[in-house]
Design an enzyme around this catalytic site. Structure first.
Site, PDB file in Angstrom:
ATOM      1  N   GLN A 183     -10.966 -11.851  41.072  1.00 47.10           N
ATOM      2  CA  GLN A 183      -9.595 -11.602  40.901  1.00 47.10           C
ATOM      3  C   GLN A 183      -9.291 -10.566  39.854  1.00 47.10           C
ATOM      4  OE1 GLN A 183      -7.139 -13.009  42.399  1.00 47.10           O
ATOM      5  NE2 GLN A 183      -8.279 -14.341  43.593  1.00 47.10           N
ATOM      6  N   GLY A 204     -15.672  -8.525  48.354  1.00 49.92           N
ATOM      7  CA  GLY A 204     -14.907  -7.442  48.929  1.00 49.92           C
ATOM      8  C   GLY A 204     -13.680  -7.596  49.486  1.00 49.92           C
ATOM      9  N   CYS A 329      -6.343 -29.451  50.053  1.00 51.15           N
ATOM     10  CA  CYS A 329      -5.911 -30.444  51.039  1.00 51.15           C
ATOM     11  C   CYS A 329      -7.175 -31.312  51.385  1.00 51.15           C
ATOM     12  CB  CYS A 329      -5.466 -29.811  52.219  1.00 51.15           C
ATOM     13  SG  CYS A 329      -4.740 -30.979  53.425  1.00 51.15           S
TER      14      CYS A 329
END
Length: 387
Positions: A183, A204, A329
């Protein structure tokens, strides 16, 4: 004419930069295995090595320290598993409690099947790992620590860690330090050499490059046991025929993102601050998560009281606003964000959160669209939660 969606999910994948598309397309027209000795192979090898040199130059590393991978997940696995195996019989693996699952899951696998002792280090309410917390954990049994892994900046709430200080603590005890900088690159200044880390992950598709291409920067003398075995490519650390077009696109994206980083960060910080202010005006009881100042310039992460994050996300999506929820989830059931839980949030807040992340294509129109539809979406999500 249909209005294009407001794309506020750059932390998941950001659109490819023109420089990356051009570099990748040029190489797609060619043929050649970079391990082949004939002319086509040598031409492809040149592309790979020039990409390696370009990434090293952009990130303050030596070309020999750049090991190409298929992306961030593979690089994290190689660093954590490989360094653990290389340093056996040491068994302790230290990570912050808010790591990405690409780091957490390999560590837990080592615990389940390889005898590792995984310790998740506490963070504060902003998601910051304090150096004293790491130091105390290490000093309980420093001779038994195999590897430490702490991400440079959190993918959910955007909090930036004091990586330089944490790496120095590890080195005081001769322990290799890995950071997932997926990040950070393109949003923060990142220098491999100056950071003092031993291994650094990048990919990338977070910096305007292709999906499926990444790298692990490995300092000289740091040699993890391979996770993949085969042809011995990439320093005998990562076998497999390299995807030369993707590598070329990755290098072009990294170089462009680093060169533009300062200007892009200024623009995104201003746009993010506008987004935060306007969301707070539109939803007065909203809670901004993450560090108030030491955060990624493109990150704005909120908890919306009374809302389920996944329901709010789908309501926004139906109105042309694309964003993310940090919850996972499992079997169709939303789970609360482990990052927010580690920061001390309750389960309701951890399940009722959304991340809006900005990138190089973001504009004020994206923020306008979000604010236009957000109040009604929140109201509807809250009514659904009461029914």
């Amino acid at each position: 004419m249909t209005t294009p969606p407001a794309y506020l999910d750059h932390a998941a994948t950001t659109p490819m930069l023109p420089e990356a598309i051009e570099a990748m397309t040029e190489q797609l027209r060619r043929v050649g295995n970079p391990s082949s000795l004939h002319a086509a192979g040598r031409r492809t090898r040149r592309v790979v090595e020039e990409a390696r040199e370009s990434i090293a130059d952009a990130l303050g590393a030596r070309p020999s320290e750049v090991v190409f991978t298929s992306g961030g997940t593979e690089a994290d696995n190689l660093a954590i598993k490989g360094l653990y195996w290389a340093r056996r019989p040491r068994r302790r693996v230290l990570l912050s409690a808010i790591e990405h699952h690409a780091a957490l899951d390999p560590a837990h696998w080592l615990a389940e099947s390889q005898g590792a002792e995984v310790e998740l280090l506490e963070v504060d309410e902003h998601g910051r790992l304090h150096p004293d917390t790491l130091r105390a954990a290490v000093e309980r049994d420093p001779e038994n620590v195999a590897v430490i892994s702490v991400m440079w900046a959190n993918n959910e709430v955007g909090t930036v860690q004091p990586v330089h200080v944490l790496a120095a603590i590890a080195h005081d005890h001769g322990i290799p330090f890995h950071t997932d900088a997926v990040q950070a690159i393109g949003q923060l200044p990142v220098s491999f050499a100056r950071s003092g880390v031993d291994a650094l992950t990048l990919t990338g598709h977070k910096v305007g490059g292709p999906t499926g291409a990444g790298a692990l920067l490995l300092a000289r003398g740091v040699t993890p046991v391979p996770v993949l075995h085969g042809g011995g490519q990439e320093r005998d650390v990562r076998s497999g025929t390299l995807d030369a077009p993707a590598v070329a696109g990755l290098a072009a994206a990294v170089r462009a993102a680093v060169e533009q980083q300062e200007a892009v960060a200024r623009r995104l910080t201003a746009l993010r601050d506008e987004l935060v202010e306007r969301v707070r005006l539109a939803v007065p009881d909203v809670v901004l998560n993450g560090h108030p100042t030491d955060r990624l310039p493109g990150n704005a992460h909120f908890s919306f009281p009374g809302c389920e994050g996944d329901a709010l996300l789908m309501l926004l999506d139906a109105k042309g606003v694309e964003c993310s929820t940090g919850s996972a989830c499992s079997a169709g059931v939303a789970q609360p964000s482990h990052v927010l839980l580690a920061m001390g949030a309750d389960t309701a807040a951890a399940r009722g959160s959304l991340r809006f992340s900005l990138g190089h294509t973001s504009t004020g129109h994206d923020v306008d669209r979000l604010i236009e539809v957000l109040p009604a979406a929140v109201e509807r999500a809250r009514r659904a939660g009461l029914s």
